[in-house]
Design a protein around this motif. Structure first.
Motif, PDB file in Angstrom:
ATOM      1  N   ILE A 279       0.843  -1.202   0.000  1.00 13.35           N
ATOM      2  CA  ILE A 279       0.000   0.000   0.000  1.00 13.35           C
ATOM      3  C   ILE A 279       0.872   1.243   0.000  1.00 13.35           C
ATOM      4  CG2 ILE A 279      -1.672   1.334   1.343  1.00 13.35           C
ATOM      5  CD1 ILE A 279      -2.720  -1.390   2.407  1.00 13.35           C
ATOM      6  N   ILE A 280       1.901   1.241   0.853  1.00 11.60           N
ATOM      7  CA  ILE A 280       2.788   2.397   0.965  1.00 11.60           C
ATOM      8  C   ILE A 280       3.600   2.587  -0.318  1.00 11.60           C
ATOM      9  CG2 ILE A 280       4.769   3.351   2.215  1.00 11.60           C
ATOM     10  CD1 ILE A 280       3.688   1.806   4.696  1.00 11.60           C
ATOM     11  N   GLU A 281       4.141   1.484  -0.858  1.00 11.56           N
ATOM     12  CA  GLU A 281       4.947   1.560  -2.078  1.00 11.56           C
ATOM     13  C   GLU A 281       4.153   2.121  -3.253  1.00 11.56           C
ATOM     14  OE1 GLU A 281       6.359  -2.342  -2.828  1.00 11.56           O
ATOM     15  OE2 GLU A 281       7.662  -2.401  -1.048  1.00 11.56           O
ATOM     16  N   ASN A 282       2.855   1.859  -3.246  1.00 19.00           N
ATOM     17  CA  ASN A 282       2.010   2.322  -4.348  1.00 19.00           C
ATOM     18  C   ASN A 282       1.328   3.652  -4.044  1.00 19.00           C
ATOM     19  OD1 ASN A 282       1.857   0.160  -6.632  1.00 19.00           O
ATOM     20  ND2 ASN A 282       1.855  -1.012  -4.709  1.00 19.00           N
ATOM     21  N   GLY A 283       1.905   4.400  -3.105  1.00 17.05           N
ATOM     22  CA  GLY A 283       1.478   5.770  -2.880  1.00 17.05           C
ATOM     23  C   GLY A 283       0.586   6.023  -1.695  1.00 17.05           C
ATOM     24  N   ASN A 284       0.065   4.945  -1.062  1.00 13.82           N
ATOM     25  CA  ASN A 284      -0.817   5.097   0.104  1.00 13.82           C
ATOM     26  C   ASN A 284      -1.952   6.085  -0.206  1.00 13.82           C
ATOM     27  OD1 ASN A 284      -1.742   4.767   2.737  1.00 13.82           O
ATOM     28  ND2 ASN A 284      -0.518   6.458   3.514  1.00 13.82           N
ATOM     29  N   SER A 285      -2.477   6.009  -1.418  1.00 11.35           N
ATOM     30  CA  SER A 285      -3.453   7.000  -1.866  1.00 11.35           C
ATOM     31  C   SER A 285      -4.699   6.342  -2.429  1.00 11.35           C
ATOM     32  CB  SER A 285      -2.824   7.892  -2.941  1.00 11.35           C
ATOM     33  OG  SER A 285      -3.804   8.721  -3.530  1.00 11.35           O
ATOM     34  N   ILE A 289      -4.867   2.799  -7.954  1.00  8.75           N
ATOM     35  CA  ILE A 289      -5.634   1.557  -8.081  1.00  8.75           C
ATOM     36  C   ILE A 289      -4.925   0.417  -7.348  1.00  8.75           C
ATOM     37  CG2 ILE A 289      -6.466  -0.151  -9.722  1.00  8.75           C
ATOM     38  CD1 ILE A 289      -7.706   2.139 -10.934  1.00  8.75           C
ATOM     39  N   LYS A 290      -3.599   0.349  -7.490  1.00  3.70           N
ATOM     40  CA  LYS A 290      -2.850  -0.729  -6.841  1.00  3.70           C
ATOM     41  C   LYS A 290      -2.925  -0.604  -5.319  1.00  3.70           C
ATOM     42  CE  LYS A 290       0.487  -1.839 -10.471  1.00  3.70           C
ATOM     43  NZ  LYS A 290       1.935  -1.935 -10.823  1.00  3.70           N
ATOM     44  N   ALA A 291      -2.775   0.617  -4.815  1.00  5.52           N
ATOM     45  CA  ALA A 291      -2.867   0.820  -3.363  1.00  5.52           C
ATOM     46  C   ALA A 291      -4.256   0.444  -2.858  1.00  5.52           C
ATOM     47  CB  ALA A 291      -2.545   2.275  -3.013  1.00  5.52           C
ATOM     48  N   LEU A 292      -5.279   0.808  -3.588  1.00  6.87           N
ATOM     49  CA  LEU A 292      -6.661   0.451  -3.215  1.00  6.87           C
ATOM     50  C   LEU A 292      -6.854  -1.064  -3.218  1.00  6.87           C
ATOM     51  CD1 LEU A 292      -8.710   3.155  -5.162  1.00  6.87           C
ATOM     52  CD2 LEU A 292      -8.644   2.849  -2.674  1.00  6.87           C
ATOM     53  N   PHE A 293      -6.253  -1.737  -4.215  1.00  6.59           N
ATOM     54  CA  PHE A 293      -6.375  -3.192  -4.294  1.00  6.59           C
ATOM     55  C   PHE A 293      -5.741  -3.865  -3.074  1.00  6.59           C
ATOM     56  CE2 PHE A 293      -4.230  -7.201  -5.382  1.00  6.59           C
ATOM     57  CZ  PHE A 293      -5.344  -7.996  -5.616  1.00  6.59           C
TER      58      PHE A 293
END
Length: 323
Positions: A279-285, A289-293
């Motif tokens: 989640i953090i690596e993918n922006g924590n945002s 889409i990846k962080a949400l997944f």
């Protein structure tokens, strides 16, 4: 000396120098007078313990008794809860984080409610949420909502236990209980150093203790909503405090406890940390889409839930073998 029941109010402190005095002042301002105040500091790296000592020295006469507990290494929130519980002598027990605040009449309302309903030993109330400066904050009403269906008069402790093995419910900052019931079930579960609330609710309901709803506002809960990686509050998936704890392991003591835990819990913990880091690596945002997944996977397949189910099944099998 007051003839009212003694209440143990326990402040769990860790690196809270910015907020802890506000917390202590909210306890001092209680309309209820017979309070013993216990502050348990989990080896803060800032001057939290020093500030608490000064405040207790200056305000100790307001309370029936005060105590400051300090340790020489960080041990996690569960151990911190147990240290405070061990020295508590009150009939009732209220735990509060060192950045939250009690409503002025919270203790008085809870004592009156439990004194008038002696069959109830553990209750949840409602809370106000806020962020930033308490004096200028905008407060958000946070009632238990749908959770109420799991706390109503018709639900049994056994049914609540069944819920808890699948879905977490409750509101830890607003909880209030007898001291005896927490000690009777063995205190907080040390197998989960950073999960003090869920395991306790499972422990209580497993021992036949029903959790009840008290429809009143008891606490102001401070929400640290600013993310390390995204400053806009609406963007962040993980709170600032969560991100910090993942990027900066707290101490060798916590690692040692992890190393001494069971194989199953180690794997669950590793999987959870993997999801958090993704989640953090993918922006924590919420815009990623990846962080949400990964956040969806974390919420849906909580390793902690699976571990709890595993532990309960293992205990039930053992009980059947010995019966």
């Amino acid at each position: 000396m007051s003839n009212k029941p003694l209440v143990s109010v326990c402040v769990l402190a860790y690196n809270a120098a910015e907020y802890v005095i506000e917390t202590l002042e909210s306890i001092k301002a209680q309309t209820y007078d017979n309070i013993e105040l216990i502050v348990s500091d989990d080896f803060s790296s800032d001057n939290t313990a020093h500030l608490c000592k000064i405040w207790l020295d200056e305000n100790g006469s307001r309370f029936t008794r005060t105590e400051l507990i300090t340790v020489e290494e960080n041990s996690g929130v569960t151990a911190n809860c147990n240290r405070a519980l061990d020295v508590s002598t009150g009939k009732y027990w209220k735990c509060i984080g060192s950045d939250d605040l009690l409503t002025n009449d919270a203790i008085e309302k809870c004592v009156n409610f439990l004194e008038n309903n002696p069959e109830k030993e553990f209750i949840f109330g409602n809370q106000y949420k806020f962020s930033g400066d308490f004096r200028t904050a905008e407060f958000k009403v946070d009632k238990l909502g749908f959770t109420f269906t799991r706390l109503n008069e018709k639900i049994s402790a056994k049914q609540q236990l069944n819920y808890l093995t699948r879905f977490f419910f409750g509101c830890a900052p607003s909880s209030f209980s007898t001291t005896e019931v927490l000690k009777r079930v063995g205190g907080f579960d040390s197998r989960f150093p950073y999960q003090e609330d869920g395991p306790m609710y499972i422990r209580l309901t497993k021992h036949g203790v029903k959790l009840w709803y008290f429809d009143d506002f008891l606490v102001y809960r401070r929400v640290h909503s600013e993310s390390i990686m995204h400053k806009k509050k609406t963007d962040a998936l993980l709170l600032d405090v969560t991100v910090k704890s993942i990027l900066n392991p707290s101490s060798a003591a916590s690692y040692a406890m992890y190393e001494n835990s069971s194989y199953i819990w180690k794997q669950c913990y590793k999987f959870l940390m993997f999801l958090y880091r993704k989640i953090i690596e993918n922006g924590n945002s919420k815009k990623s889409i990846k962080a949400l997944f990964y956040n969806w996977v974390r919420r849906l397949f909580s390793p902690y839930k699976f571990y709890v189910i595993y532990m309960l099944c293992r205990e039930r099998i053992a009980e059947k073998i010995h019966s």
